[in-house]
Design a protein around this motif. Structure first.
Motif, PDB file in Angstrom:
ATOM      1  N   LEU A  34      24.922  42.349  46.178  1.00 45.87           N
ATOM      2  CA  LEU A  34      24.215  41.131  46.613  1.00 45.87           C
ATOM      3  C   LEU A  34      24.750  40.639  47.949  1.00 45.87           C
ATOM      4  O   LEU A  34      23.985  40.179  48.803  1.00 45.87           O
ATOM      5  N   SER A  35      26.064  40.772  48.160  1.00 44.63           N
ATOM      6  CA  SER A  35      26.635  40.217  49.399  1.00 44.63           C
ATOM      7  C   SER A  35      26.459  41.170  50.588  1.00 44.63           C
ATOM      8  O   SER A  35      26.882  40.841  51.701  1.00 44.63           O
ATOM      9  N   GLU A  36      25.846  42.345  50.360  1.00 44.39           N
ATOM     10  CA  GLU A  36      25.479  43.198  51.509  1.00 44.39           C
ATOM     11  C   GLU A  36      24.546  42.429  52.444  1.00 44.39           C
ATOM     12  O   GLU A  36      24.539  42.632  53.648  1.00 44.39           O
ATOM     13  N   ASN A  37      23.742  41.561  51.852  1.00 48.65           N
ATOM     14  CA  ASN A  37      22.824  40.737  52.649  1.00 48.65           C
ATOM     15  C   ASN A  37      23.562  39.465  53.070  1.00 48.65           C
ATOM     16  O   ASN A  37      23.903  38.623  52.227  1.00 48.65           O
ATOM     17  N   PRO A  38      23.847  39.308  54.381  1.00 51.23           N
ATOM     18  CA  PRO A  38      24.644  38.148  54.812  1.00 51.23           C
ATOM     19  C   PRO A  38      23.978  36.816  54.516  1.00 51.23           C
ATOM     20  O   PRO A  38      24.632  35.765  54.538  1.00 51.23           O
ATOM     21  N   ASN A  39      22.677  36.839  54.194  1.00 49.39           N
ATOM     22  CA  ASN A  39      22.000  35.576  53.866  1.00 49.39           C
ATOM     23  C   ASN A  39      22.229  35.135  52.423  1.00 49.39           C
ATOM     24  O   ASN A  39      21.823  34.048  52.026  1.00 49.39           O
ATOM     25  N   HIS A  40      22.830  36.013  51.620  1.00 49.92           N
ATOM     26  CA  HIS A  40      23.133  35.641  50.227  1.00 49.92           C
ATOM     27  C   HIS A  40      24.569  35.164  50.132  1.00 49.92           C
ATOM     28  O   HIS A  40      25.480  35.895  50.523  1.00 49.92           O
ATOM     29  N   SER A  41      24.800  33.993  49.563  1.00 53.06           N
ATOM     30  CA  SER A  41      26.193  33.610  49.289  1.00 53.06           C
ATOM     31  C   SER A  41      26.458  33.836  47.800  1.00 53.06           C
ATOM     32  O   SER A  41      25.645  33.479  46.944  1.00 53.06           O
ATOM     33  N   ILE A 233      35.682  42.339  50.586  1.00 49.18           N
ATOM     34  CA  ILE A 233      36.094  40.983  50.226  1.00 49.18           C
ATOM     35  C   ILE A 233      36.267  40.123  51.490  1.00 49.18           C
ATOM     36  O   ILE A 233      36.328  38.894  51.413  1.00 49.18           O
ATOM     37  N   ALA A 234      36.286  40.777  52.658  1.00 46.00           N
ATOM     38  CA  ALA A 234      36.363  40.021  53.920  1.00 46.00           C
ATOM     39  C   ALA A 234      35.017  39.381  54.276  1.00 46.00           C
ATOM     40  O   ALA A 234      34.951  38.546  55.187  1.00 46.00           O
ATOM     41  N   ARG A 235      33.941  39.734  53.575  1.00 46.40           N
ATOM     42  CA  ARG A 235      32.636  39.133  53.906  1.00 46.40           C
ATOM     43  C   ARG A 235      32.688  37.613  53.683  1.00 46.40           C
ATOM     44  O   ARG A 235      33.090  37.169  52.591  1.00 46.40           O
ATOM     45  N   PRO A 236      32.268  36.829  54.662  1.00 47.03           N
ATOM     46  CA  PRO A 236      32.353  35.361  54.495  1.00 47.03           C
ATOM     47  C   PRO A 236      31.434  34.841  53.393  1.00 47.03           C
ATOM     48  O   PRO A 236      31.634  33.741  52.883  1.00 47.03           O
ATOM     49  N   ASN A 237      30.442  35.650  53.007  1.00 44.38           N
ATOM     50  CA  ASN A 237      29.493  35.192  51.979  1.00 44.38           C
ATOM     51  C   ASN A 237      29.877  35.648  50.575  1.00 44.38           C
ATOM     52  O   ASN A 237      29.087  35.560  49.648  1.00 44.38           O
ATOM     53  N   LEU A 238      31.120  36.176  50.412  1.00 47.51           N
ATOM     54  CA  LEU A 238      31.561  36.635  49.084  1.00 47.51           C
ATOM     55  C   LEU A 238      32.877  35.955  48.716  1.00 47.51           C
ATOM     56  O   LEU A 238      33.894  36.134  49.395  1.00 47.51           O
ATOM     57  N   GLN A 239      32.852  35.169  47.656  1.00 50.61           N
ATOM     58  CA  GLN A 239      34.056  34.466  47.180  1.00 50.61           C
ATOM     59  C   GLN A 239      34.304  34.846  45.719  1.00 50.61           C
ATOM     60  O   GLN A 239      33.371  34.880  44.912  1.00 50.61           O
ATOM     61  N   VAL A 240      35.566  35.110  45.403  1.00 48.81           N
ATOM     62  CA  VAL A 240      35.950  35.461  44.028  1.00 48.81           C
ATOM     63  C   VAL A 240      37.021  34.479  43.589  1.00 48.81           C
ATOM     64  O   VAL A 240      38.087  34.405  44.214  1.00 48.81           O
ATOM     65  N   LEU A 241      36.743  33.712  42.554  1.00 49.49           N
ATOM     66  CA  LEU A 241      37.731  32.736  42.065  1.00 49.49           C
ATOM     67  C   LEU A 241      38.388  33.285  40.796  1.00 49.49           C
ATOM     68  O   LEU A 241      37.701  33.556  39.802  1.00 49.49           O
ATOM     69  N   LEU A 242      39.721  33.427  40.847  1.00 53.84           N
ATOM     70  CA  LEU A 242      40.468  33.903  39.682  1.00 53.84           C
ATOM     71  C   LEU A 242      40.806  32.732  38.759  1.00 53.84           C
ATOM     72  O   LEU A 242      40.722  31.565  39.152  1.00 53.84           O
ATOM     73  N   ASN A 243      41.221  33.054  37.545  1.00 52.21           N
ATOM     74  CA  ASN A 243      41.652  32.046  36.557  1.00 52.21           C
ATOM     75  C   ASN A 243      40.569  31.006  36.306  1.00 52.21           C
ATOM     76  O   ASN A 243      40.864  29.825  36.085  1.00 52.21           O
ATOM     77  N   ALA A 244      39.315  31.427  36.366  1.00 50.93           N
ATOM     78  CA  ALA A 244      38.179  30.507  36.181  1.00 50.93           C
ATOM     79  C   ALA A 244      37.403  30.954  34.952  1.00 50.93           C
ATOM     80  O   ALA A 244      36.668  31.945  35.000  1.00 50.93           O
ATOM     81  N   ARG A 245      37.593  30.260  33.864  1.00 48.86           N
ATOM     82  CA  ARG A 245      36.998  30.692  32.601  1.00 48.86           C
ATOM     83  C   ARG A 245      35.722  29.907  32.326  1.00 48.86           C
ATOM     84  O   ARG A 245      35.761  28.689  32.057  1.00 48.86           O
ATOM     85  N   VAL A 246      34.610  30.598  32.372  1.00 53.63           N
ATOM     86  CA  VAL A 246      33.313  29.958  32.155  1.00 53.63           C
ATOM     87  C   VAL A 246      33.139  29.669  30.669  1.00 53.63           C
ATOM     88  O   VAL A 246      33.413  30.523  29.811  1.00 53.63           O
ATOM     89  N   THR A 247      32.702  28.460  30.360  1.00 51.18           N
ATOM     90  CA  THR A 247      32.518  28.096  28.956  1.00 51.18           C
ATOM     91  C   THR A 247      31.038  28.016  28.582  1.00 51.18           C
ATOM     92  O   THR A 247      30.661  28.272  27.454  1.00 51.18           O
ATOM     93  N   ARG A 248      30.186  27.630  29.556  1.00 49.23           N
ATOM     94  CA  ARG A 248      28.743  27.556  29.263  1.00 49.23           C
ATOM     95  C   ARG A 248      27.959  27.785  30.547  1.00 49.23           C
ATOM     96  O   ARG A 248      28.429  27.480  31.640  1.00 49.23           O
ATOM     97  N   VAL A 249      26.745  28.298  30.404  1.00 50.76           N
ATOM     98  CA  VAL A 249      25.800  28.232  31.522  1.00 50.76           C
ATOM     99  C   VAL A 249      24.993  26.959  31.294  1.00 50.76           C
ATOM    100  O   VAL A 249      24.688  26.593  30.153  1.00 50.76           O
ATOM    101  N   LEU A 250      24.693  26.243  32.379  1.00 56.00           N
ATOM    102  CA  LEU A 250      24.109  24.897  32.242  1.00 56.00           C
ATOM    103  C   LEU A 250      22.641  24.894  32.635  1.00 56.00           C
ATOM    104  O   LEU A 250      22.264  25.455  33.680  1.00 56.00           O
ATOM    105  N   GLN A 251      21.869  24.216  31.804  1.00 55.93           N
ATOM    106  CA  GLN A 251      20.439  24.098  32.085  1.00 55.93           C
ATOM    107  C   GLN A 251      20.233  23.097  33.220  1.00 55.93           C
ATOM    108  O   GLN A 251      20.711  21.962  33.148  1.00 55.93           O
TER     109      GLN A 251
END
Ligand SMILES: Cc1cc2nc3c(=O)[nH]c(=O)nc-3n(C[C@H](O)[C@H](O)[C@H](O)COP(=O)(O)OP(=O)(O)OC[C@H]3O[C@@H](n4cnc5c(N)ncnc54)[C@H](O)[C@@H]3O)c2cc1C
Length: 520
Positions: A34-41, A233-251
């Protein structure tokens, strides 16, 4: 960038077009593409920590130490398994960037062409067929030479492999005695029941051949080291957050779930990322654990309501049809000349493990026994066409097609994955690879079903059907046959020890059944 705290994420003050839950095997591939496209964050939220500088995750042979019951494992346990005599067993999953690709046994297996053609027909979409997926296999693989530079002619088929992809695949780079033992029967003797297969990743896997492993220069190639390599991972439009535990997807509106709720490493609720922009063409791509969906109100509405969770979308299949391969370990004592890897795991004489680690760390590309996979060769095999076992499955073949295996034999230069017992071994894993058993992942109705951090009930239902149990018994018999036949070839009669390990002292069907239930 790789971010280590929610403060770092907030400081970026970014809105994201895509939020990917889990930086595992699938999540990091999706993030990269997805981040191959610089317009996608793109934002990846990973519950575990960094995969870097952890020797058990880096050196291929040490994969067996990465799980179970370690800080890089989710440390799940199954529910009691009727097919295993009621035992609960460890159910490892990677809790670290790269997910299970950071802790798995690195064996690179594409599957059979009929497996993919069956997926395509199941979802009525020809884009999932073996042929249609060929360009994607090429984009994934980068076949590289083994680190010892040995002549690989006759060990793989270059026409099958791609050298232009992202994830590196290679061959073992340290010779072992088990290689000669296996190919003595398969190649030199030309055994008809165990035929040689030059490249088991051609779509036609049946036979016995050299293992291919996801490694680069003698180190693990995971989705974290490949798809999130420094140049990506150097792409400015790609961020990876560690230690982030998702509990729910929100409507976020009637039909949309466009952001998530998550907690940081201390369990503290973190601010949800802004929902993707209104005109974004795609929703977040949650490569989620079913438990996250169930906690979000997506699942069987009746069951969710009975647990006190407000149902939002009635999708009864969430968490159902869990399918996994049952796998057990066998071992035979051997009189080795050049050594097995048992000495490393037994650390005998003392210092052996440290010496192997030192050799691996101080060489570039890495060298020594640790560059190898735990597995040396693989056999993908089928029941005979007239097997009575088919009658247990309404005379239906559980495999996807005639080029798909029912069981797998994985040969190893030592005892795999068991507490180190004194001695030197030929190890074998035996697996049922077209299982008919189906299990589930559900919320625990007794302990904290509204607590999204409580572990779900994981029921893989291993060996849950008579046909799977019969195939496992057949596979054990097949492994014993292989070893007996190979032992008749000089010089391997001398290689096999007179003292068989108790793991294979089995003959009758009842004994085999008991052993299968105990040893899985
Ligand atoms: C010990 C072991 C050995 C294996 N050996 C092999 C092998 O040799 N060959 C092979 O082909 N396959 C092997 N496998 C299987 C293979 O690794 C997996 O099938 C594959 O990696 C699964 O990919 P995935 O993306 O679905 O999940 P994963 O790679 O497990 O990724 C899921 C990610 O999501 C994260 N996550 C989960 N819940 C949350 C949450 N709530 N919030 C945020 N993040 C979350 C996890 O931490 C993880 O990083 C093995 C697996 C294990 C465990």
């Amino acid at each position: 960038a790789i971010l280590h705290s929610t403060a770092e994420l907030q400081a970026l003050n970014m809105a994201f077009d895509f939020i990917i839950v889990g930086g595992g095997t699938a999540g990091n591939v999706v993030a990269n593409r997805l981040s191959e496209n610089p317009n996608h964050s793109v934002l990846v939220l990973e519950a575990g920590g960094s995969n870097e500088n952890l020797i058990n995750l880096e050196a291929p042979l040490l994969a067996v130490l990465a799980t179970p019951n370690t800080p890089t494992d989710w440390n799940y346990t199954t529910t009691p398994q009727p097919g295993l005599g009621g035992r609960s067993i460890a159910y490892p999953r990677g809790f670290v960037l790269g997910g299970s690709s950071s802790v798995n046994y690195l064996v690179y297996t594409r599957g059979s062409s009929s497996d993919f053609d069956r997926f395509a027909s199941l979802v009525a979409d020809p884009r999932w067929s073996w042929d249609a997926l060929a360009p994607y296999r090429r984009r994934n693989e980068n076949f590289t030479a083994p680190v010892d530079g040995h002549n690989t002619t006759g060990q793989f088929d270059p026409r099958v492999q791609s050298t232009s992809g992202i994830n590196s695949v290679s061959l073992n780079g340290f010779p072992t005695e088990v290689d000669g033992f296996v190919f003595g029967l398969v190649k030199e003797r030309g055994d008809k029941e165990f035929p040689f297969n030059l490249d088991m990743n051609s779509g036609d896997p049946l036979g016995v051949g050299y293992v291919q492993l996801t490694s680069l220069n003698g180190a693990r190639s995971s989705s974290a080291t490949s798809y999130l390599a420094p140049k990506f991972i150097a792409r400015p439009n790609l961020q990876v957050l560690l230690n982030a535990r998702v509990t729910r997807v929100l409507q976020t509106s009637n039909k949309d779930f466009r952001t998530v709720e998550f907690r940081d490493a201390t369990g503290t609720a973190a601010p949800s990322p802004s929902p993707p922009k209104k005109n974004s063409s795609s929703p977040p791509a949650p490569s989620t654990h079913p438990a996250i969906l169930l906690h979000s109100g997506i699942g069987n509405s009746t069951t969710l309501a009975s647990l006190g969770i407000t149902p939002l979308v009635n999708l009864p299949s969430v968490g159902q049809n869990l399918t996994d391969h049952s796998l057990m370990t066998l071992a035979w004592g051997v009189n080795t000349i050049n050594g097995t890897f048992d000495a490393i795991f037994q650390n005998t004489p003392p210092g052996t493990l440290d010496a192997a680690v030192d050799e691996w760390k101080t060489t570039s590309p890495h060298r020594g026994q640790l560059v190898n996979d735990l597995i040396s060769e693989i056999g993908w095999l089928r029941l005979p066409p007239n097997s009575s076992i088919f009658s247990m499955n309404s005379n239906t073949d559980p495999a996807a097609g005639p080029n798909s295996p029912h069981y797998e034999l994985l040969f190893s230069n030592g005892l795999i994955g068991a507490p180190p017992a004194p001695g030197t071994y030929l190890g074998m894993h035996v697996a049922v690879v077209s299982p008919t058993s189906r299990g589930s992942i559900t919320l625990n109705p007794t302990t904290g079903n509204l607590n999204p951090l409580a572990p779900p009930l994981i029921n893989p239902n291993l060996l849950g059907t008579p046909v799977d149990r019969a195939i496992m018994r057949f596979a054990v018999r097949s492994a014993v046959t292989f070893v007996s036949r190979a032992s008749t070839i000089p010089p391997f009669g001398e290689y096999m020890s007179r003292n068989p390990h108790p793991y294979h002292t089995t003959h009758g069907r009842a004994q085999r059944s008991r052993m299968v239930a105990r040893r899985l």
